[in-house]
Design an enzyme around this catalytic site. Structure first.
Site, PDB file in Angstrom:
ATOM      1  N   ASP A   1     -15.759 -16.279 -49.903  1.00 19.72           N
ATOM      2  CA  ASP A   1     -15.300 -15.131 -49.131  1.00 19.72           C
ATOM      3  C   ASP A   1     -15.493 -13.798 -49.847  1.00 19.72           C
ATOM      4  O   ASP A   1     -15.329 -12.747 -49.230  1.00 19.72           O
ATOM      5  CB  ASP A   1     -13.813 -15.296 -48.776  1.00 19.72           C
ATOM      6  CG  ASP A   1     -13.608 -16.365 -47.720  1.00 19.72           C
ATOM      7  OD1 ASP A   1     -14.420 -16.411 -46.788  1.00 19.72           O
ATOM      8  OD2 ASP A   1     -12.658 -17.151 -47.833  1.00 19.72           O
TER       9      ASP A   1
ATOM     10  N   HIS B   1     -10.355 -21.194 -56.244  1.00 23.89           N
ATOM     11  CA  HIS B   1     -10.683 -22.258 -55.297  1.00 23.89           C
ATOM     12  C   HIS B   1     -10.033 -23.536 -55.777  1.00 23.89           C
ATOM     13  O   HIS B   1      -9.974 -23.791 -56.980  1.00 23.89           O
ATOM     14  CB  HIS B   1     -12.203 -22.449 -55.219  1.00 23.89           C
ATOM     15  CG  HIS B   1     -12.638 -23.155 -53.985  1.00 23.89           C
ATOM     16  ND1 HIS B   1     -12.601 -24.525 -53.869  1.00 23.89           N
ATOM     17  CD2 HIS B   1     -13.105 -22.684 -52.807  1.00 23.89           C
ATOM     18  CE1 HIS B   1     -13.029 -24.862 -52.668  1.00 23.89           C
ATOM     19  NE2 HIS B   1     -13.340 -23.773 -51.996  1.00 23.89           N
TER      20      HIS B   1
HETATM   21  N1  CMC Z   1      -5.920 -14.420 -58.134  1.00 20.67           N
HETATM   22  C1  CMC Z   1      -5.133 -14.569 -59.214  1.00 20.67           C
HETATM   23  N2  CMC Z   1      -4.731 -15.739 -59.695  1.00 20.67           N
HETATM   24  C2  CMC Z   1      -5.127 -16.834 -59.042  1.00 20.67           C
HETATM   25  C3  CMC Z   1      -5.947 -16.772 -57.911  1.00 20.67           C
HETATM   26  C4  CMC Z   1      -6.340 -15.522 -57.465  1.00 20.67           C
HETATM   27  N3  CMC Z   1      -7.122 -15.385 -56.390  1.00 20.67           N
HETATM   28  N4  CMC Z   1      -6.181 -18.011 -57.459  1.00 20.67           N
HETATM   29  C5  CMC Z   1      -5.526 -18.841 -58.281  1.00 20.67           C
HETATM   30  N5  CMC Z   1      -4.887 -18.121 -59.248  1.00 20.67           N
HETATM   31  C6  CMC Z   1      -4.083 -18.657 -60.342  1.00 20.67           C
HETATM   32  C7  CMC Z   1      -2.672 -18.958 -59.846  1.00 20.67           C
HETATM   33  O1  CMC Z   1      -1.816 -17.850 -60.006  1.00 20.67           O
HETATM   34  C8  CMC Z   1      -2.290 -20.124 -60.724  1.00 20.67           C
HETATM   35  O2  CMC Z   1      -1.965 -19.624 -61.996  1.00 20.67           O
HETATM   36  P1  CMC Z   1      -0.816 -20.330 -62.886  1.00 20.67           P
HETATM   37  O3  CMC Z   1      -1.324 -21.731 -63.123  1.00 20.67           O
HETATM   38  O4  CMC Z   1      -0.739 -19.508 -64.110  1.00 20.67           O
HETATM   39  O5  CMC Z   1       0.430 -20.314 -62.051  1.00 20.67           O
HETATM   40  C9  CMC Z   1      -3.588 -20.901 -60.878  1.00 20.67           C
HETATM   41  O6  CMC Z   1      -4.628 -19.917 -60.714  1.00 20.67           O
HETATM   42  C10 CMC Z   1      -3.774 -21.980 -59.824  1.00 20.67           C
HETATM   43  O7  CMC Z   1      -3.619 -21.367 -58.548  1.00 20.67           O
HETATM   44  P2  CMC Z   1      -3.109 -22.107 -57.241  1.00 20.67           P
HETATM   45  O8  CMC Z   1      -2.678 -21.092 -56.237  1.00 20.67           O
HETATM   46  O9  CMC Z   1      -2.139 -23.166 -57.609  1.00 20.67           O
HETATM   47  O10 CMC Z   1      -4.453 -22.788 -56.777  1.00 20.67           O
HETATM   48  P3  CMC Z   1      -4.700 -23.514 -55.389  1.00 20.67           P
HETATM   49  O11 CMC Z   1      -5.750 -24.515 -55.649  1.00 20.67           O
HETATM   50  O12 CMC Z   1      -3.423 -23.980 -54.769  1.00 20.67           O
HETATM   51  O13 CMC Z   1      -5.237 -22.331 -54.465  1.00 20.67           O
HETATM   52  C11 CMC Z   1      -6.584 -20.790 -53.388  1.00 20.67           C
HETATM   53  C12 CMC Z   1      -6.549 -22.098 -54.175  1.00 20.67           C
HETATM   54  C13 CMC Z   1      -7.992 -20.557 -52.826  1.00 20.67           C
HETATM   55  C14 CMC Z   1      -5.620 -20.872 -52.200  1.00 20.67           C
HETATM   56  C15 CMC Z   1      -6.186 -19.641 -54.339  1.00 20.67           C
HETATM   57  O14 CMC Z   1      -7.132 -19.545 -55.390  1.00 20.67           O
HETATM   58  C16 CMC Z   1      -6.046 -18.314 -53.619  1.00 20.67           C
HETATM   59  O15 CMC Z   1      -4.990 -18.049 -53.040  1.00 20.67           O
HETATM   60  N6  CMC Z   1      -7.106 -17.433 -53.628  1.00 20.67           N
HETATM   61  C17 CMC Z   1      -7.054 -16.193 -52.955  1.00 20.67           C
HETATM   62  C18 CMC Z   1      -7.334 -16.387 -51.459  1.00 20.67           C
HETATM   63  C19 CMC Z   1      -8.774 -16.735 -51.187  1.00 20.67           C
HETATM   64  O16 CMC Z   1      -9.692 -16.098 -51.695  1.00 20.67           O
HETATM   65  N7  CMC Z   1      -8.988 -17.742 -50.317  1.00 20.67           N
HETATM   66  C20 CMC Z   1     -10.315 -18.210 -49.949  1.00 20.67           C
HETATM   67  C21 CMC Z   1     -10.527 -19.595 -50.433  1.00 20.67           C
HETATM   68  S1  CMC Z   1     -12.229 -20.155 -50.425  1.00 20.67           S
HETATM   69  C22 CMC Z   1     -12.753 -20.178 -48.812  1.00 20.67           C
HETATM   70  C23 CMC Z   1     -11.875 -20.836 -47.834  1.00 20.67           C
HETATM   71  O17 CMC Z   1     -11.198 -21.827 -48.106  1.00 20.67           O
HETATM   72  O18 CMC Z   1     -11.889 -20.368 -46.702  1.00 20.67           O
END
Ligand code: CMC
Length: 380
Positions: A316, A262
């Site tokens: 989720d 998140h």
């Molecule tokens: N699985 C594996 N690694 C992850 C995940 C994940 N679900 N989420 C973040 N990371 C890692 C990512 O690879 C990165 O690692 P590094 O720094 O080594 O490159 C680090 O954590 C930061 O990730 P980010 O993608 O830059 O984080 P963000 O704040 O841009 O993204 C997010 C947040 C929710 C989009 C992301 O965590 C994600 O894609 N999660 C999976 C999809 C998901 O479950 N979405 C629902 C979100 S909550 C409810 C909603 O908003 O509707």
């Protein structure tokens, strides 16, 4: 002036708001100052009470709530021309696309716009909250070739939706769990869909366009669409034994694990804790779900591998398991999220209008300047 660019506007305030508060380090979420656990687990709290609180910034007394519920009941039905329009939608289309089209279509039927009139705001709020569940349920029945069922005035907001969807009156306990789940998803500060609602609202367009743009934004797999993807992932894993090999493989390929991570929470999302508890209650009453054990093992394994990065279950992760047990088809998980998040979008719409200034951010240009125009015959 040097402007720092941050991808995804991470950490940059987009507005001032008193609607909800998140502390991502401590795992706190509050609606108008009330902690989510306290609100959602109150036996007398309902989603409509929550919606009222978010939109009008006060817990309604008995009379005010009864009046609000009555108005919602009165406006639940859809115009037959909206139902006719839905008949032309392809059955294979995603229900989020159907919902977005229907939400936008409301603007055709209710075209009067009086954004500075509180009674107009109230009528729009009522209409949107009342009709979205009917639209979602109607599309579900119509794509199966059935007529939509009419809403029932003797049922609560949550129970009526399950009734319209499954064509039978839900068990009261199931309806109660669904109601809590609606409250849990109702609002969450400036997430992508709420931001999109605010940007659209800031142009002073009509509220149906605001909701339609928010629905389109919620649909993506990185946002509301993740709950659907979680179930697909649990199906793919298939067994508790396969959890760790699956996780190793995904992480090796640098793929995200759906339902985890998140932008704001660096601990387990408080809503995920409550939803997990609700899922367990549902399984106890209505039978186990084989994917639950896989989910719990996956949570354990992800925590071991990614906990140091602050990657824990988000809202989720367990919501899909709750919805499945309530008889909600997988591709309706995100529309159900929209039913509930409409309350938050409307609260932000109203707040935006109160102190409106059109959103018009800047950019950091990375392209060329003064480039020559190359005539088509000379292009490679
Ligand atoms: N699985 C594996 N690694 C992850 C995940 C994940 N679900 N989420 C973040 N990371 C890692 C990512 O690879 C990165 O690692 P590094 O720094 O080594 O490159 C680090 O954590 C930061 O990730 P980010 O993608 O830059 O984080 P963000 O704040 O841009 O993204 C997010 C947040 C929710 C989009 C992301 O965590 C994600 O894609 N999660 C999976 C999809 C998901 O479950 N979405 C629902 C979100 S909550 C409810 C909603 O908003 O509707």
């Amino acid at each position: 002036m040097t402007v720092e660019f941050r991808a995804g506007l991470e950490g940059i305030p987009a507005t001032q708001s008193s609607i909800s508060f998140v502390d991502g380090q401590k795992g706190i979420l509050e609606y108008r100052g009330i902690p989510i656990q306290e609100l959602a687990m109150q036996p007398e709290n309902t989603f409509l009470e929550t919606a009222y609180l978010l939109i009008w910034n006060e817990l309604p007394n008995r009379e005010v709530l009864a009046e609000f519920e009555h108005e919602i009941q009165y406006h639940r039905r859809l115009k037959y021309r909206i139902r006719d329009m839905m008949k032309c939608f392809p059955e294979s289309g995603h229900p989020m696309d159907a919902l977005q089209a229907c939400a936008a279509a409301l603007g055709l039927f209710y075209s009067k716009r009086a954004l500075d009139d509180p009674s107009y705001i109230r009528a729009a709020v009522v209409r949107i909250l009342a009709k979205i569940p009917t639209m979602v349920a109607a599309f579900q029945l119509m794509r199966k070739g059935n007529d939509p069922v009419q809403p029932r005035d003797d049922l609560s907001y949550a129970a009526n939706f399950l009734y319209m969807l499954n064509e039978q009156e839900p068990d009261p306990f199931a309806a109660r769990i669904f109601d809590i789940s609606l409250t849990l998803h109702a609002e969450h500060t400036i997430n992508a869909s709420t931001f999109s609602a605010m940007v659209t609202a800031s142009t002073l367009t009509d509220p149906y366009a605001v909701i339609a743009s928010a629905v389109g934004t919620l649909a993506g797999p990185l946002h509301g669409g993740a709950s659907e993807e979680v179930i697909a992932m649990l199906e793919e894993i298939g067994s508790v034994e396969n959890v760790r090999p699956f996780l190793d493989d995904r992480l090796e390929r640098k793929e995200k694990i759906m339902g985890f991570g998140h932008r704001v929470y660096k601990v387990k999302d408080p809503r995920a804790n409550i939803l997990q508890h609700l899922a367990e209650q549902l399984f106890e009453k209505f039978g186990q779900d084989k994917y639950y054990d896989i989910a719990v093992e996956l949570e354990r394994a992800v925590e071991e591998r990614l906990g140091h990065k602050g990657i824990y279950p988000n809202v989720d992760f367990y919501s899909g398991l709750v919805y499945r047990k309530l008889g909600i088809p997988t591709d309706l998980f995100t529309p159900v999220f929209a039913i509930s998040r409409a309350a938050g979008w409307l609260a932000h719409w109203k707040e935006q209008l109160a102190e409106n200034r059109i959103f018009r951010p800047t950019q950091i240009y990375t392209g060329l300047h003064g480039s020559p125009y190359i005539s088509i015959d000379q292009r490679t």
